[in-house]
Design an enzyme around this catalytic site. Sequence first.
Site, PDB file in Angstrom:
ATOM      1  N   ASP A   1       0.863  -1.195   0.000  1.00  0.00           N
ATOM      2  CA  ASP A   1       0.000   0.000   0.000  1.00  0.00           C
ATOM      3  C   ASP A   1       0.889   1.232   0.000  1.00  0.00           C
ATOM      4  O   ASP A   1       1.742   1.385   0.862  1.00  0.00           O
ATOM      5  CB  ASP A   1      -0.944   0.031   1.199  1.00  0.00           C
ATOM      6  CG  ASP A   1      -2.186   0.862   0.920  1.00  0.00           C
ATOM      7  OD1 ASP A   1      -3.301   0.326   0.963  1.00  0.00           O
ATOM      8  OD2 ASP A   1      -2.024   2.075   0.625  1.00  0.00           O
TER       9      ASP A   1
ATOM     10  N   ASP B   1       4.216   1.954  -5.650  1.00  0.00           N
ATOM     11  CA  ASP B   1       3.046   2.330  -6.450  1.00  0.00           C
ATOM     12  C   ASP B   1       2.844   1.221  -7.481  1.00  0.00           C
ATOM     13  O   ASP B   1       3.724   0.963  -8.301  1.00  0.00           O
ATOM     14  CB  ASP B   1       3.359   3.679  -7.124  1.00  0.00           C
ATOM     15  CG  ASP B   1       2.341   4.080  -8.180  1.00  0.00           C
ATOM     16  OD1 ASP B   1       1.372   3.348  -8.425  1.00  0.00           O
ATOM     17  OD2 ASP B   1       2.539   5.172  -8.758  1.00  0.00           O
TER      18      ASP B   1
ATOM     19  N   ASN C   1      -5.819  -5.151  -6.166  1.00  0.00           N
ATOM     20  CA  ASN C   1      -6.946  -4.518  -5.476  1.00  0.00           C
ATOM     21  C   ASN C   1      -6.764  -2.999  -5.346  1.00  0.00           C
ATOM     22  O   ASN C   1      -7.734  -2.277  -5.192  1.00  0.00           O
ATOM     23  CB  ASN C   1      -7.075  -5.176  -4.086  1.00  0.00           C
ATOM     24  CG  ASN C   1      -7.898  -4.388  -3.110  1.00  0.00           C
ATOM     25  OD1 ASN C   1      -9.121  -4.505  -3.092  1.00  0.00           O
ATOM     26  ND2 ASN C   1      -7.259  -3.559  -2.290  1.00  0.00           N
TER      27      ASN C   1
ATOM     28  N   TYR D   1     -13.392   5.697 -13.927  1.00  0.00           N
ATOM     29  CA  TYR D   1     -13.282   4.500 -13.086  1.00  0.00           C
ATOM     30  C   TYR D   1     -13.961   3.303 -13.763  1.00  0.00           C
ATOM     31  O   TYR D   1     -13.406   2.188 -13.808  1.00  0.00           O
ATOM     32  CB  TYR D   1     -13.933   4.825 -11.742  1.00  0.00           C
ATOM     33  CG  TYR D   1     -14.007   3.709 -10.753  1.00  0.00           C
ATOM     34  CD1 TYR D   1     -12.875   3.284 -10.061  1.00  0.00           C
ATOM     35  CD2 TYR D   1     -15.234   3.096 -10.461  1.00  0.00           C
ATOM     36  CE1 TYR D   1     -12.963   2.272  -9.119  1.00  0.00           C
ATOM     37  CE2 TYR D   1     -15.328   2.096  -9.521  1.00  0.00           C
ATOM     38  CZ  TYR D   1     -14.191   1.678  -8.853  1.00  0.00           C
ATOM     39  OH  TYR D   1     -14.276   0.680  -7.920  1.00  0.00           O
TER      40      TYR D   1
ATOM     41  N   LYS E   1     -12.336  -0.231 -14.911  1.00  0.00           N
ATOM     42  CA  LYS E   1     -12.814  -1.503 -14.356  1.00  0.00           C
ATOM     43  C   LYS E   1     -13.347  -2.433 -15.453  1.00  0.00           C
ATOM     44  O   LYS E   1     -13.255  -3.665 -15.320  1.00  0.00           O
ATOM     45  CB  LYS E   1     -13.890  -1.236 -13.298  1.00  0.00           C
ATOM     46  CG  LYS E   1     -13.351  -0.568 -12.031  1.00  0.00           C
ATOM     47  CD  LYS E   1     -12.231  -1.376 -11.391  1.00  0.00           C
ATOM     48  CE  LYS E   1     -11.980  -0.999  -9.944  1.00  0.00           C
ATOM     49  NZ  LYS E   1     -10.837  -1.741  -9.372  1.00  0.00           N
TER      50      LYS E   1
ATOM     51  N   THR F   1     -16.416   1.009   2.600  1.00  0.00           N
ATOM     52  CA  THR F   1     -15.045   1.476   2.834  1.00  0.00           C
ATOM     53  C   THR F   1     -15.078   2.994   2.646  1.00  0.00           C
ATOM     54  O   THR F   1     -16.121   3.548   2.309  1.00  0.00           O
ATOM     55  CB  THR F   1     -14.065   0.881   1.813  1.00  0.00           C
ATOM     56  OG1 THR F   1     -14.378   1.418   0.514  1.00  0.00           O
ATOM     57  CG2 THR F   1     -14.153  -0.651   1.756  1.00  0.00           C
TER      58      THR F   1
HETATM   59  N1  LIG Z   1     -15.807  -0.679  -1.681  1.00  0.00           N
HETATM   60  C1  LIG Z   1     -16.568  -1.123  -2.655  1.00  0.00           C
HETATM   61  O1  LIG Z   1     -17.792  -1.316  -2.515  1.00  0.00           O
HETATM   62  C2  LIG Z   1     -15.974  -1.412  -4.013  1.00  0.00           C
HETATM   63  C3  LIG Z   1     -16.856  -1.663  -5.076  1.00  0.00           C
HETATM   64  C4  LIG Z   1     -16.328  -2.019  -6.314  1.00  0.00           C
HETATM   65  C5  LIG Z   1     -14.938  -2.092  -6.467  1.00  0.00           C
HETATM   66  N2  LIG Z   1     -14.107  -1.781  -5.412  1.00  0.00           N
HETATM   67  C6  LIG Z   1     -12.677  -1.878  -5.634  1.00  0.00           C
HETATM   68  O2  LIG Z   1     -12.074  -2.577  -4.558  1.00  0.00           O
HETATM   69  C7  LIG Z   1     -10.720  -2.141  -4.391  1.00  0.00           C
HETATM   70  C8  LIG Z   1     -10.483  -1.731  -2.951  1.00  0.00           C
HETATM   71  O3  LIG Z   1     -11.281  -0.582  -2.672  1.00  0.00           O
HETATM   72  P1  LIG Z   1     -11.665  -0.092  -1.199  1.00  0.00           P
HETATM   73  O4  LIG Z   1     -13.111   0.204  -1.235  1.00  0.00           O
HETATM   74  O5  LIG Z   1     -11.133  -1.034  -0.198  1.00  0.00           O
HETATM   75  O6  LIG Z   1     -10.890   1.310  -1.163  1.00  0.00           O
HETATM   76  P2  LIG Z   1      -9.833   1.939  -0.102  1.00  0.00           P
HETATM   77  O7  LIG Z   1      -9.605   3.335  -0.523  1.00  0.00           O
HETATM   78  O8  LIG Z   1     -10.313   1.675   1.294  1.00  0.00           O
HETATM   79  O9  LIG Z   1      -8.513   1.069  -0.320  1.00  0.00           O
HETATM   80  C9  LIG Z   1      -7.712   1.197  -1.451  1.00  0.00           C
HETATM   81  C10 LIG Z   1      -6.252   1.188  -1.014  1.00  0.00           C
HETATM   82  O10 LIG Z   1      -5.418   1.247  -2.185  1.00  0.00           O
HETATM   83  C11 LIG Z   1      -4.289   2.041  -1.881  1.00  0.00           C
HETATM   84  N3  LIG Z   1      -3.700   2.550  -3.123  1.00  0.00           N
HETATM   85  C12 LIG Z   1      -4.195   3.531  -3.920  1.00  0.00           C
HETATM   86  N4  LIG Z   1      -3.375   3.728  -4.958  1.00  0.00           N
HETATM   87  C13 LIG Z   1      -2.344   2.846  -4.829  1.00  0.00           C
HETATM   88  C14 LIG Z   1      -1.177   2.566  -5.601  1.00  0.00           C
HETATM   89  N5  LIG Z   1      -0.920   3.253  -6.724  1.00  0.00           N
HETATM   90  N6  LIG Z   1      -0.335   1.595  -5.181  1.00  0.00           N
HETATM   91  C15 LIG Z   1      -0.580   0.917  -4.023  1.00  0.00           C
HETATM   92  N7  LIG Z   1      -1.657   1.156  -3.254  1.00  0.00           N
HETATM   93  C16 LIG Z   1      -2.535   2.114  -3.651  1.00  0.00           C
HETATM   94  C17 LIG Z   1      -4.839   3.145  -0.977  1.00  0.00           C
HETATM   95  O11 LIG Z   1      -3.804   3.760  -0.196  1.00  0.00           O
HETATM   96  C18 LIG Z   1      -5.879   2.385  -0.135  1.00  0.00           C
HETATM   97  O12 LIG Z   1      -5.327   1.966   1.103  1.00  0.00           O
HETATM   98  C19 LIG Z   1     -10.519  -1.016  -5.416  1.00  0.00           C
HETATM   99  O13 LIG Z   1      -9.948  -1.547  -6.595  1.00  0.00           O
HETATM  100  C20 LIG Z   1     -11.934  -0.568  -5.681  1.00  0.00           C
HETATM  101  O14 LIG Z   1     -12.049   0.088  -6.920  1.00  0.00           O
HETATM  102  C21 LIG Z   1     -14.596  -1.446  -4.197  1.00  0.00           C
END
Ligand SMILES: NC(=O)c1ccc[n+]([C@@H]2O[C@H](COP(=O)([O-])OP(=O)(O)OC[C@H]3O[C@@H](n4cnc5c(N)ncnc54)[C@H](O)[C@@H]3O)[C@@H](O)[C@H]2O)c1
Length: 303
Positions: free
Chosen positions: A40, A75, A102, A173, A177, A207
Amino acid sequence: MDQQLICADRTVIVTGAGRGIGRAHALAFAAAGARVVVNDVGTALDGAPTSETPAQQVVDEIVAAGGQAVANYDDVADWDGARRLVRQAVDTFGGLDVLVNNAGFVRDRMLVNLSEEEWDAVIRVHLKGHFATMRHAAEYWRGEAKAGRAVDARVINTSSGAGLQGSVGQGNYGAAKAGIAGLTLTAAAEFGRYGVTVNAIAPAARTRMTETVFADTMAAPDAGFDAMDPANISPLVVWLGSSESAEVTGRMFEVEGGKVALAEGWRHGIAVDRGARWDPAELGPVVAQLIEKGAEPEPVYGA
Ligand SMILES: NC(=O)c1ccc[n+]([C@@H]2O[C@H](COP(=O)([O-])OP(=O)(O)OC[C@H]3O[C@@H](n4cnc5c(N)ncnc54)[C@H](O)[C@@H]3O)[C@@H](O)[C@H]2O)c1
């Protein structure tokens, strides 16, 4: 750590594992016996840099519970960073078995207002961020396979309903996706020969990314099942990461609460073929007939 250790002796990278769904995956893999590289970079929700190091906090939690984990701050969309991440898993734990892509962030805006920078940043972190890690992991697995060592590896990508069905205000986004969904199909077809399966999930959980969307379910219920807990997403991902899922590849699963659904993607649909070129003026009734007989599209989120 009282669950079945279906990932014992497996080394897993989870990207974006400092918070949210990725954090839940990292904890669940560790609880299933895996050694975890917790990646992360610690960004804000819109991708802006912060001084936070959530990856280390998750590593500390895993180690405190008796598991094995190491932090990585690269990253995922940086080519050399993605290579270093894969290398760190191999150098620290002696190999790599599972890559869970993720990580990502959002910059939501209506398309008519979306800037070039907002487009590029979101496409980069999700789509390139999936490709870069997968590319370096695949190169490692191909080397292993060519050297005659058994590979039983997994990639689990993270798509979204925004990509599968569309989402108003999330054009950048959603495009990233949808790209991840397509990338999953090609990667599954290409990597099978090396002993690697590739699947994807479209999760829904509470989240920081979805606080406003799921505002009504922000508070966990007093008793019983919290359907929007991010930890509900992880059991399927852990199973997909285990040896047990060897026969499953190129699939997309929608996951939310206690529900696991197999998504059906773009398919060849109803067709008319006259065996010759059409005149544009002829096509109105042909298209009307196709639409009448074909399946209704799913509604776009927020439309
Ligand atoms: N929460 C939902 O309902 C939902 C729905 C559909 C898809 N998603 C997908 O699930 C995944 C996780 O999302 P989340 O809701 O837990 O979000 P979140 O923001 O809680 O977690 C995402 C994490 O990714 C890290 N991050 C961002 N850019 C980065 C990079 N370049 N390199 C390394 N780390 C990086 C951030 O610091 C963060 O800790 C994402 O791909 C999101 O698009 C989530």
